[in-house]
Design a protein around this motif. Structure first.
Motif, PDB file in Angstrom:
ATOM      1  N   HIS A 373       0.809  -1.218   0.000  1.00  0.00           N
ATOM      2  CA  HIS A 373       0.000   0.000   0.000  1.00  0.00           C
ATOM      3  C   HIS A 373       0.842   1.268   0.000  1.00  0.00           C
ATOM      4  N   GLY A 374       2.144   1.133   0.064  1.00  0.00           N
ATOM      5  CA  GLY A 374       2.987   2.310   0.199  1.00  0.00           C
ATOM      6  C   GLY A 374       2.952   2.801   1.646  1.00  0.00           C
ATOM      7  N   GLY A 375       3.615   3.884   1.890  1.00  0.00           N
ATOM      8  CA  GLY A 375       3.701   4.415   3.245  1.00  0.00           C
ATOM      9  C   GLY A 375       5.101   4.229   3.787  1.00  0.00           C
ATOM     10  N   PHE A 376       5.607   5.298   4.427  1.00  0.00           N
ATOM     11  CA  PHE A 376       6.984   5.320   4.917  1.00  0.00           C
ATOM     12  C   PHE A 376       7.015   5.307   6.435  1.00  0.00           C
ATOM     13  N   VAL A 377       8.107   4.788   6.971  1.00  0.00           N
ATOM     14  CA  VAL A 377       8.278   4.615   8.412  1.00  0.00           C
ATOM     15  C   VAL A 377       9.204   5.698   8.956  1.00  0.00           C
ATOM     16  N   TYR A 378       8.851   6.245  10.091  1.00  0.00           N
ATOM     17  CA  TYR A 378       9.695   7.211  10.796  1.00  0.00           C
ATOM     18  C   TYR A 378      10.624   6.468  11.755  1.00  0.00           C
ATOM     19  N   PHE A 379      10.058   5.884  12.819  1.00  0.00           N
ATOM     20  CA  PHE A 379      10.841   5.131  13.794  1.00  0.00           C
ATOM     21  C   PHE A 379      10.698   3.635  13.539  1.00  0.00           C
ATOM     22  N   THR A 380      11.807   2.912  13.655  1.00  0.00           N
ATOM     23  CA  THR A 380      11.798   1.453  13.589  1.00  0.00           C
ATOM     24  C   THR A 380      12.174   0.918  14.967  1.00  0.00           C
ATOM     25  N   PRO A 381      11.181   0.596  15.795  1.00  0.00           N
ATOM     26  CA  PRO A 381      11.498   0.152  17.159  1.00  0.00           C
ATOM     27  C   PRO A 381      12.294  -1.143  17.161  1.00  0.00           C
ATOM     28  N   MET A 382      13.281  -1.200  18.035  1.00  0.00           N
ATOM     29  CA  MET A 382      13.987  -2.443  18.333  1.00  0.00           C
ATOM     30  C   MET A 382      13.399  -3.105  19.575  1.00  0.00           C
ATOM     31  N   ARG A 383      12.401  -2.489  20.177  1.00  0.00           N
ATOM     32  CA  ARG A 383      11.740  -3.064  21.341  1.00  0.00           C
ATOM     33  C   ARG A 383      11.045  -4.360  20.940  1.00  0.00           C
ATOM     34  N   PRO A 384      11.392  -5.492  21.559  1.00  0.00           N
ATOM     35  CA  PRO A 384      10.729  -6.754  21.213  1.00  0.00           C
ATOM     36  C   PRO A 384       9.216  -6.666  21.409  1.00  0.00           C
ATOM     37  N   GLY A 385       8.484  -7.120  20.389  1.00  0.00           N
ATOM     38  CA  GLY A 385       7.038  -7.142  20.468  1.00  0.00           C
ATOM     39  C   GLY A 385       6.346  -5.853  20.084  1.00  0.00           C
ATOM     40  N   HIS A 386       7.090  -4.876  19.541  1.00  0.00           N
ATOM     41  CA  HIS A 386       6.430  -3.641  19.116  1.00  0.00           C
ATOM     42  C   HIS A 386       6.307  -3.618  17.590  1.00  0.00           C
ATOM     43  N   TYR A 387       5.932  -2.479  17.019  1.00  0.00           N
ATOM     44  CA  TYR A 387       5.590  -2.407  15.596  1.00  0.00           C
ATOM     45  C   TYR A 387       5.931  -1.034  15.045  1.00  0.00           C
ATOM     46  N   ARG A 388       5.784  -0.885  13.726  1.00  0.00           N
ATOM     47  CA  ARG A 388       6.040   0.391  13.043  1.00  0.00           C
ATOM     48  C   ARG A 388       4.745   1.004  12.546  1.00  0.00           C
ATOM     49  N   VAL A 389       4.798   2.308  12.289  1.00  0.00           N
ATOM     50  CA  VAL A 389       3.682   3.079  11.747  1.00  0.00           C
ATOM     51  C   VAL A 389       4.048   3.534  10.344  1.00  0.00           C
ATOM     52  N   TYR A 390       3.058   3.544   9.425  1.00  0.00           N
ATOM     53  CA  TYR A 390       3.281   3.941   8.033  1.00  0.00           C
ATOM     54  C   TYR A 390       2.555   5.252   7.734  1.00  0.00           C
ATOM     55  N   SER A 391       3.180   6.081   6.926  1.00  0.00           N
ATOM     56  CA  SER A 391       2.561   7.328   6.494  1.00  0.00           C
ATOM     57  C   SER A 391       1.461   7.060   5.473  1.00  0.00           C
ATOM     58  N   GLN A 392       0.637   8.077   5.260  1.00  0.00           N
ATOM     59  CA  GLN A 392      -0.359   8.074   4.182  1.00  0.00           C
ATOM     60  C   GLN A 392      -0.168   9.345   3.349  1.00  0.00           C
ATOM     61  N   PRO A 393      -0.391   9.241   2.037  1.00  0.00           N
ATOM     62  CA  PRO A 393      -0.048  10.375   1.165  1.00  0.00           C
ATOM     63  C   PRO A 393      -0.739  11.686   1.508  1.00  0.00           C
ATOM     64  N   GLN A 394      -1.959  11.647   2.019  1.00  0.00           N
ATOM     65  CA  GLN A 394      -2.700  12.888   2.232  1.00  0.00           C
ATOM     66  C   GLN A 394      -2.683  13.364   3.678  1.00  0.00           C
ATOM     67  N   THR A 395      -2.050  12.608   4.577  1.00  0.00           N
ATOM     68  CA  THR A 395      -2.076  12.993   5.993  1.00  0.00           C
ATOM     69  C   THR A 395      -0.710  13.221   6.603  1.00  0.00           C
ATOM     70  N   SER A 396       0.326  12.622   6.051  1.00  0.00           N
ATOM     71  CA  SER A 396       1.598  12.506   6.781  1.00  0.00           C
ATOM     72  C   SER A 396       2.709  13.237   6.035  1.00  0.00           C
ATOM     73  N   PHE A 397       3.324  14.219   6.711  1.00  0.00           N
ATOM     74  CA  PHE A 397       4.360  15.020   6.055  1.00  0.00           C
ATOM     75  C   PHE A 397       5.534  15.252   7.009  1.00  0.00           C
ATOM     76  N   TRP A 398       6.017  14.118   7.549  1.00  0.00           N
ATOM     77  CA  TRP A 398       7.173  14.155   8.435  1.00  0.00           C
ATOM     78  C   TRP A 398       8.457  14.227   7.613  1.00  0.00           C
ATOM     79  N   CYS A 399       9.557  14.453   8.306  1.00  0.00           N
ATOM     80  CA  CYS A 399      10.863  14.454   7.626  1.00  0.00           C
ATOM     81  C   CYS A 399      11.132  13.120   6.941  1.00  0.00           C
TER      82      CYS A 399
END
Length: 785
Positions: A373-399
């Motif tokens: 679906h596309g979408g980019f990740v800001y933080f990639t947790p190394m914490r066991p059992g956690h997850y990443r968040v993906y951007s969306q084209p019309q909502t997310s404008f992080w670095c």
């Protein structure tokens, strides 16, 4: 044999009078390398879809507004209309230029030309070469040109990192010229650089250095690029003026002062140090960049090639926050570390640089785009059992959306390189090379990492003699690399960490077949803690655990939407490997019929986990680092972890909102305001204080808040200040130094009448008494009733 050169690389641009000598190692233009079917090409095409989904007129709106022109559409939201307006537009221009070079897709060229035409309108309307989307930028640049400078790491003259922002359009214009050949972009870039010269012409070196306390991206790199383009010394002078001596000088002395620093503020500066060295030949600056790279890669990075927690460098001897935090390595950091690696490799082509490049590209960069679906990740947790968040084209404008747009356009940049007539094969990625200058075509066919072989087909237009340098990766054991040419065995004159030189008269259809046996290894956290990552060859393996509670998996437009804010599952509930690290590889069993898939046995819950390449793990919680303990240690460890996790879980559940003062992004996300303030690091914790005041906007959307918890340091003495919420005094505070070396917290109950009128937004202000200091403040935590 090891290849060592001292000659500089000046990118894709012509050599100029400032260059000391012709470089021995060069990249091929992206336009001469084409990706073939592979995960990298899939990622590139998914990125193209994301690029096409964005509205150029909305990205251009900040530039037109700042130029006094009527925009054709409104700004995008998120960071694009809360102070960092226009920064994505610069990244977008870079992405278009690189994608056009990498694919030849005319839609990318058409979009780039449209962006440039509209940006030219804005630049012409400004009339002095200026071009930016910084809201109210002209006013602050006027103040700065007059010597009125109020700089902090997150702001400059009360604007959110405007120099960082304007760097993105500088970089976009440069890339449009360097990758897509736009002469218009070159002229606009030079005009904008002349504006920068005018900006600082009346400032002292000390004033410019004060200004550089604020994050400013890689402006020194860009100004050095302009010096190389034009051959004009005035731009090299500007590049040196914009080189932050507070960072450069310790690096020249090989002093590590990085702990606590905002990581991605520093990396672009160091790229600039290296670029200046390439243009003017100052080897001390080049050596400073090399020292920085070695420090970050060898001491501060995790197995995927990323670094930092909550965007900051943690102590080299304490990676505990890496395991505990949901805000692990930032994608922008690795984007810039790869750029620095490229510069270092091209001036000194050692295998160690390409080993890191491969590691970070496969395991971090490739993993940061959702493949379906596309979408980019800001933080990639190394914490066991956690997850990443993906951007969306019309909502997310992080670095990391901006750098993400670029990341997946340029996988072809270092697969191959050349020196004179000779060719380097650095990466094992399906691709074709069309070296037009020399009349050489080369095709690489491989299913790596799912297979351990790669076939190179050499097609010169006429029979020619040159050397093919093939990388012997560190992850291949000594004596294990196998090379044949046209089916005949070739003696491998080299060892892991070197290049194997194949020199012959090549003719059309010659085939070089490489066998690169991979083995399973483990890699401990650099601080020596008993957490281990498992690799097969250069590929980091990870286990999907479950898909529960993936709160905000696809980000909304909130300022904190890039953070995986779902429940942090207790670390004591994560599977633990029973045994020792040297036993781990033997606990891994390949799964028949599934390439790069293994089962891990020997776990504390007596179950097995399936491990796959981390870059294939998406939309799931996961484990990259496994705790490894002996059976005798297990019970005591579980009890301690359970107790620690219970305390942390209770605190998390009681927290409504949280700011870490002195940390750039948390402060920006909470809309910091300030006057006469300072920040720093004490024992690994960031702080902020003020002889004036500072404030944050905390959020209480559900109306759960009841008290404010503040963390102080026990030795702070003689500091008197007030705490206010929405203008109402909450408390007067006097710190007397009586708590000693400990950090401590104080809770302040918030009156109900303040909460009733707050409408979910609480502006918390710390204001110094006359002649005193407010703080230091180490945590600002809004707590439930």
């Amino acid at each position: 044999m090891k290849i060592r050169k001292l000659i500089v690389f000046l990118g894709l641009l012509p050599l100029c009078a400032l260059a000391q000598q012709k470089q021995a190692v060069e990249v091929f233009p992206l336009s001469e390398v084409r990706l073939l079917d592979s995960p990298f090409r899939t990622a590139m095409m998914t990125d193209m879809d994301y690029i096409l989904a964005l509205d150029m007129d909305r990205l251009l709106a900040p530039y037109l507004k700042e130029a006094g022109l009527q925009p054709k559409a409104e700004n995008y939201g998120n960071w694009e209309n809360t102070g960092l307006d226009g920064h994505i537009g610069g990244h977008y221009l870079s992405a278009l230029a690189k994608m056009y070079a990498a694919t030849g897709d005319q839609r990318m060229k058409d979009r780039m030309d449209y962006m440039l035409s509209e940006l030219k309108r804005a630049q012409d309307a400004n009339g002095d070469g200026y071009l930016s989307g910084v809201p109210g930028g002209k006013a602050i640049w006027k103040e700065i040109s007059e010597g009125k400078i109020d700089a902090g790491s997150f702001s400059l003259n009360k604007k959110w990192v405007p120099l960082y922002n304007i760097h993105k359009i500088y970089a976009g214009l440069y890339d449009a010229y360097a990758f897509a050949g736009s002469e218009q972009a070159k002229e606009m870039l030079i005009g904008l650089t002349d504006w920068a010269i005018h900006l600082v012409q009346n400032l002292s070196d000390e004033q410019i250095q004060e200004m550089l306390r604020s994050e400013h991206g890689g402006l020194n790199e860009i100004f050095a690029d302009v010096a190389a383009i034009t051959g004009d010394e005035k731009y090299l002078k500007l590049a040196k003026q914009f080189s932050h001596r507070a960072i450069l000088d310790p690096l020249i002395k090989h002093e590590d002062q990085l702990t606590g620093m905002h990581a991605n503020t520093q990396i672009p500066k160091v790229i600039g140090f290296k670029r200046v060295a390439e243009v003017d030949g100052d080897q001390s600056w080049a050596d400073a960049a090399r020292y920085f790279w070695e420090n970050v890669v060898d001491k501060r990075s995790v197995s995927i090639g990323g670094n930092s927690v909550r965007e900051h460098f943690h102590p080299v001897d304490d990676f505990s926050s890496m395991i505990e935090s949901e805000q692990g390595p930032e994608t922008c950091n690795t984007y810039n570390m790869l750029k620095l690696t490229k510069h270092l490799f091209l001036s000194d082509p050692q295998v160690k640089y390409m080993d890191y490049y491969e590691r970070a590209m496969y395991n971090h960069i490739l993993s940061t785009e959702e493949p379906d679906h596309g979408g980019f990740v800001y933080f990639t947790p190394m914490r066991p059992g956690h997850y990443r968040v993906y951007s969306q084209p019309q909502t997310s404008f992080w670095c990391c959306v901006g750098s993400g747009l670029e990341n997946h356009t340029k996988y072809g940049e270092l697969i191959y390189a050349h020196s004179g007539e000779d060719v380097y094969v650095n990466l094992f990625i399906p691709s074709s090379l069309d070296w037009q200058e020399k009349g050489l075509e080369l095709t690489q066919e491989t299913k790596f990492p799912d297979a351990e072989t790669s076939t190179l087909t050499i097609n010169p237009k006429k029979k020619s003699e040159f050397t093919l340098y093939v990388r012997y990766p560190k992850w291949v054991e000594a004596g294990a690399l196998n090379v044949t040419v046209n089916g005949e065995q070739v003696a491998v004159d080299g060892a892991p960490g070197e290049y194997v030189a194949l020199r012959r008269h090549w003719k059309k259809g010659d085939k070089v077949e490489l066998t690169l046996p991979m083995r399973t290894t483990v890699e401990q956290l650099p601080d020596g803690e008993s957490y281990y990552s498992i690799l097969h060859g250069p590929i980091v393996l990870a286990a999907k655990t479950d898909t529960t509670d993936l709160v905000g998996l696809y980000a909304d437009d909130s300022r904190g939407g890039h953070i995986a804010a779902g429940p942090k599952y207790p670390l004591n509930e994560m599977p633990v490997v029973i045994g020792s690290a040297d036993q781990l590889p033997a606990m891994m069993k390949p799964v028949d019929g599934k390439p790069m898939t293994f089962r891990l046995n020997g776990l504390s819950d007596e179950k097995t986990l399936e491990l796959i390449p981390f870059f294939r793990v998406h939309e799931s919680r996961y484990i990259v680092y496994f705790k490894v303990v002996s059976k005798a240690e297990l019970k005591a460890m579980e009890e301690k972890m359970a107790a620690d996790e219970a305390v942390q879980k209770a605190l998390d559940e009681a927290t409504v909102d949280l700011v870490f003062p002195g940390e750039q992004q948390p402060e920006s996300d909470h809309f910091i305001q300030s006057e006469n303030t300072n920040s720093g690091v004490n024992q690994g914790k960031h702080w902020r204080d003020a002889t004036g005041w500072f404030s944050y906007q905390l959020n209480d959307k559900a109306g759960d808040a009841g008290k404010l918890r503040i963390m102080y340091f026990g030795l702070d003495n003689g500091r008197n200040f007030s705490i206010r919420i929405n203008g109402e005094k909450l408390a007067d505070v006097s710190l007397d130094g009586s708590k000693g070396l400990e950090f401590f917290t104080v809770d302040y109950n918030i009156p109900q009448e303040i909460l009733d009128k707050a409408d979910g937004k609480l502006r918390v202000k710390f204001e110094a008494a006359p002649g005193s200091v407010a703080g230091g403040i180490y945590e600002v935590r809004l707590m439930k009733k």
